[in-house]
Design a protein around this motif. Structure first.
Motif: not given
Length: 759
Positions: A122, A159-160, A222, A274, A689, A733
């Motif tokens: 996450r 995202f991370n 990511i 995705f 995601l 999310i």
């Protein structure tokens, strides 16, 4: 073309073939008088006068699938197969890097099992480590979205941020901070990354091990890519996911490559956006893997059709599959087995290069940071100076600093300066902020025939006016619309005492009920401001004392205007507020507790006939039963201490958060008690995601609202309302999405849904 040891064809370069022939000839000529130099003695032993080949182990990337490499390594160790070189990409580099720095397969298991993979994937700072104000952000805006306005609208590079992965890598690399040549590790090591600037692969065999591992694992989109000088490094899988060529260039005479075989795509399977992107990336990676497999001398194929690249919880199963895959090549690999004496000698030489002892740091530096940021970090980490370095404690302290909301990531390494050992803290501030923007999507379907939808955002400016000050602005538009700003000013830099003036304007719907019938919808308009003086109790608590004044107006919007009065007037109150938050998560707590108390003296209120006090308290307790299941308990109560001339009763029950079988504001009162008990169970994980998990939730609620004398002509529909609800929550999310149904007493029942805060 020749046959390799596994019976499959492979290309062998003329250089490597010549090396083997020369070595064999020399061994035959010199017989037993051959001796080996210090650098060769670790990886060369004699068997019947023939030099053993220097073995290079090549580990493929593949997310969680790469944990199967541990099983392969375990088999090699148990069967005394000496490895001189390790080359890897992405997760293969992580496992290979841990192995190369002298850790046994059992150590690998312990390290892997000790990683909280959900938090790592996450990428968010653990909720318990957030500062109190950042906890408020997470509570008020319960989603994973964030962007900045530093250079216009700008989103994070991934995202991370890689913070949690980075701390793991720093801990592994810490003893080797001063070892710049990876050939000086217990086992020589190399890994591959992709330079997004040049478009070429970058091979790391020297420098910072932590930097090398971060770079090779930075999957584009990511994880945030790693910036170093004029380079931007991303996952090496893009160009060389099975780096056989790297092991050969390092000096391996024989390469043992481990390929992670996944289930082929079924052309009949439906694909999401995705999955199309993921599959397209897999096709690119598979092309360079095939080239590498052809170059390998021995190929160990690990069948992982039943696993996915996110199955970190199934590590033990994949390790067993990896072990079995290596066992399937036993006939070939056993040809390179060492006898017990030679193996002990090999292990002893490997252990001699292992570094475990860390000196106590004598100083802390934050290269590249502003003086204020450097001072902040040095103050928070002052306790580590002169003390034996504990990496886990340091990780926690860095998470706490990340929890301030300023940094994308924080890392560390040992350095030497003026003959002393110290810590360099690598502080990476958010490139897109400040200000930081947290968006909000709110949908309240307590009445599914009349759902209320709003969008909004919280925009936070750090160091507004001076370092440590904070300007926080909330905007909302939709069924509710308004703006609120608060200026948070510590008494001095680093002080827990603060003053916080605020101003606001808001217009929200307010439902009016007669018994269980909705008779009108009002608009509650408030314009005002206030100021608080407060004290923060670390990351978990806050006390405020202050005064608020506002102009408040209740105007009927839907209903009979001849029967519905407009209520307008000044509202003013002095308040004391204390909040304690010791939960483990902002959105769906599974363990922990929280408490809130609000006390006030209302000197004015629209429709009131007297000044009056108010007291309200709420508490929650969350208990995890096992990994998938947990219980939760909530209790609350409020009173005006017998004062009834308050105008509109100030406490409300009903709606999807409290007494869900009842309508929003259906139970208005000046005194109440409320209890709730519930059960939560994980059902399915979501793709990382998209969010966290899908849960089943059920609860039972009971309340006691006391009748307000002024409203005795509008009797409560129930003297002791109760209800039970059940439904599903998916933590996305964009925020938690709840769909449920509720049944209560006196024929109350409803289907409801919401996007937004649950507890």
């Amino acid at each position: 073309m020749i046959r390799n040891f596994s019976g499959t064809t492979a290309r062998v370069t003329s250089r490597r073939r010549a090396s083997r022939i020369c070595a064999t000839a020399m061994a035959a000529a010199l017989l037993a008088i051959i001796t080996y130099g210090q650098n060769q003695s670790q990886d060369q032993t004699r068997a019947h006068g023939v030099r053993r080949p220097r073995i290079g182990l090549v580990l493929e990337g593949g997310g969680a699938l790469g944990l199967a490499h541990i099983g392969v390594i375990q088999w090699l160790e148990e069967h005394h197969i000496p490895v001189r070189y390790v080359a890897g990409t992405s997760m293969g580099a992580l496992v290979g890097g841990i192995y190369a720095t002298g850790h046994s397969p059992e150590d690998l298991r312990k390290i892997i099992s000790g990683i909280q993979w959900n938090e790592v994937i996450r990428g968010a700072t653990p909720y318990r480590d957030l500062s109190f104000r950042r906890k408020e952000d997470a509570q008020d805006y319960p989603n994973s979205l964030e962007f900045g306005l530093k250079h216009g609208i700008q989103f994070p590079e991934g995202f991370n941020s890689g913070q949690q992965v980075g701390l793991i890598l720093d801990q592994i690399a810490l003893p080797y901070s001063e070892v710049k040549d990876f050939n000086n590790f217990p086992i020589s090591f190399g890994c591959v990354s992709t330079d997004l600037v040049s478009g070429k692969q970058e091979i790391f065999r020297s420098g910072s091990l932590a930097l090398a591992l971060r770079s090779t694992m930075s999957l584009p989109g990511i994880f945030t890519p790693v910036r170093e000088g004029d380079h931007i490094f991303a996952d090496g899988a893009l160009l060389d996911n099975l780096p056989v060529d790297v092991a050969q260039d390092m000096g391996a005479d024989l390469t043992v490559a481990v390929h992670l075989q996944t289930k082929p795509i079924d052309p009949k399977d439906p694909l999401s956006t995705f999955s199309v992107l993921g599959r397209s990336l897999s096709v690119v990676i598979a092309a360079n893997e095939l080239r590498s497999m052809e170059q390998a001398d021995i190929l160990i194929t690990v069948p992982l059709d039943d696993f996915s690249s996110f199955d970190y919880a199934r590590a033990d199963e994949m390790i067993k599959v990896g072990y079995a895959a290596a066992e399937s090549k036993a006939a070939v690999l056993s040809a390179f087995r060492l006898n017990d004496d030679d193996w002990k000698d090999y292990v002893a030489r490997r252990e001699a290069r292992k570094r475990t002892q860390l000196p106590a740091p004598q100083f802390i530096e934050v290269p590249g940071a502003t003086p204020d940021i450097a001072a902040l970090i040095q103050k928070n980490l002052a306790g580590v100076i002169g003390q034996p370095l504990d990496a886990q404690t340091l990780d926690t302290q860095l998470n706490v600093l990340t929890g301030l909301g300023r940094f994308s990531s924080l890392g560390y390494r040992m350095v030497e300066k003026n003959g002393q050992q110290g810590l360099d803290i690598i502080a990476v501030e958010k490139s897109y902020a400040p200000p930081v923007v947290r968006p909000l999507i709110s949908l309240d379907g307590s009445d599914y025939d009349n759902p209320r939808f709003s969008v909004g955002a919280r925009i936070t400016f750090f160091d507004w006016g001076a370092f440590g000050r904070e300007l926080r602005n909330d905007f909302i538009l939709g069924s509710e619309y308004g703006i609120r700003s608060e200026y948070f000013v510590p008494f001095k830099t680093g002080s827990r005492w603060f003053i916080a003036p605020r101003a606001f304007a808001d217009n929200a719907p307010f439902d009016a009920y007669q018994e269980d019938k909705l008779i009108a919808e009002y608009r509650d308009r408030q314009i005002g401001g206030g100021v608080d003086v407060g004290y923060e109790f670390g990351r978990d608590g806050e006390l405020r004392v202050g005064y608020q004044i506002e102009d408040q107006k209740f105007t009927p919007r839907i209903g009979d205007p001849n029967l519905l009065p407009t209520i307008h007037g000044r509202a003013g109150f002095t308040r004391v507020q204390y909040i304690l938050d010791h939960d483990d998560d902002a959105v769906i707590p599974r363990s922990g507790y929280d408490f809130q108390f609000d006390g006030g003296w209302h000197d004015a209120q629209p429709g009131s006939t007297e000044a009056f006090p108010s007291l309200e308290a709420s508490a929650s307790f969350y208990k995890r039963l096992n990994e998938p299941s947990s219980l939760f308990f909530n209790a609350a109560g409020g009173t005006t201490l017998g004062y009834q001339g308050t105008g509109i009763p100030i406490f409300s029950l009903g709606g999807s958060q409290r007494m869900s079988a009842y309508g929003t504001n259906e139970l208005l009162t000046n005194q109440y008690y409320y209890f709730r008990a519930g059960y939560l169970r994980e059902l399915l994980p979501l793709p990382p995601l998209l969010g966290d998990k899908l849960y089943f939730i059920t609860d039972f609620e009971i309340a006691k609202p006391f009748q307000v004398p002024a409203l005795e002509d509008l009797p409560l529909s129930s003297r002791l309302p109760v209800d039970g609800a059940a439904g599903f929550v998916v933590n996305t999310i964009f925020g938690p999405v709840l769909i449920a149904g509720s049944v209560g007493d006196t024929d109350h029942h409803r289907f409801f849904f919401r996007i937004g805060r649950l507890f």
